[in-house]
Scaffold this active site. Sequence first.
Site, mmCIF file in Angstrom:
data_model
loop_
_atom_site.group_PDB
_atom_site.id
_atom_site.type_symbol
_atom_site.label_atom_id
_atom_site.label_comp_id
_atom_site.label_asym_id
_atom_site.label_seq_id
_atom_site.Cartn_x
_atom_site.Cartn_y
_atom_site.Cartn_z
ATOM 1 N N GLU A 14 32.385 41.768 29.470
ATOM 2 C CA GLU A 14 32.918 40.504 29.456
ATOM 3 C C GLU A 14 33.152 40.299 27.535
ATOM 4 O OE1 GLU A 14 34.534 37.358 31.738
ATOM 5 O OE2 GLU A 14 33.931 36.290 29.854
ATOM 6 N N GLU B 134 41.472 40.431 30.197
ATOM 7 C CA GLU B 134 41.285 38.626 30.726
ATOM 8 C C GLU B 134 41.963 37.499 30.397
ATOM 9 O OE1 GLU B 134 37.420 38.856 32.110
ATOM 10 O OE2 GLU B 134 37.121 40.770 30.521
ATOM 11 N N SER B 135 41.943 36.498 31.397
ATOM 12 C CA SER B 135 42.979 34.743 31.426
ATOM 13 C C SER B 135 43.980 34.696 30.637
ATOM 14 C CB SER B 135 41.449 34.254 30.352
ATOM 15 O OG SER B 135 40.401 34.309 31.357
#
Length: 261
Positions: A168, A219-220
Site C-alpha cells: 500500500e 483503495e479507500s
Amino acid sequence: MAELADIMRRIVEKTRERVAVDREQAPTLRLPKLDPAAATRFSDALRARRGRAIIAEVKMGSPRLGSLAGRVDPERQAEIYAAAGAAALSVVVEPDFFGGSYDLLRRCRVASGLPALAKDFVIDPIQIQWAYEAGASAVLLIAALLDPERLASLAVTARRLGLVPMVETHDREDIAKLGTGPWEVVGINNRDLRTFDVDIARSIELLPSLPRESLRVAESGLHAAADLARLRDAGFDAFLIGETLLLADDPRAKLQELLEG
C-alpha cells in the site's frame, strides 16, 4: 495531522507489544511445504476480473468509526460479498484499534470461500506467519511504515510462505521504496494517512509511477460506480472497498451496483 500521526504511532507500538509476546513463544518462522497454486490465488482472482475486480473488506471498527460490533455480522458479510461477485476478501486483523483478529480472518475466509488479504500493520515477519496460519492468500505491507530494505525483506518472507505481498502506497516517497524489484500487487490509498481526506485525482496522478507489471489497486473512499469507472479508465485493475459496503443498508445490492457501473 499531529493527532493522526500519534494514532499511527500508538498502533505500531501496540503491534510491537503483540509481536514481542509471540516471539517469546515462537522465535523462528515455521516454513511449510508450499502449494504453488495457492501462492497465486489472490493475484489470479484479481487478474480474472481485471478492471472490475473488487476486494471487499470486513472490519469490526476503526479509530474514526468506533466499534462496529453488533452492527456488522462479519461471516454473513463475507458470504454476501462472495455471492454478489467480489473477487477477493480483505479482513482487518489489527485487534486494539480495529477490533480484528486472525481468527476473524479465518472465519470470514471459510464463510466466503474467497482468497483473503490479511490487513495488519506489518512490521515483523511473524505477522506474516500468523496470516499464513489463518489461511490468508495475501498480506498487506504499508510502505509508509517501512524502509525500502524492510519492505523488500517482508515481501520475500510473504512469498516464501506462499502469500502475495500487496504493497500500500500513499505518495511518491512510498512508491520510490519499491525500487526495481518485482511487485505482484500495488495499491494506492486515496485517503491521506494524516488527514483522512480522500483525493481520487491524486491517486490517478500517481498511477503511472507504479511498476508496469503490477496489478494496481485503488483503495479507500470509493462510494459510487462513477468512482470506479473513473479509476478504471485511468488504468486501475482492482478496487478495495470497505466502509461503503460495510455500512450499506443492502451490501449485496451495493456491491452489484458497483460491479455493474
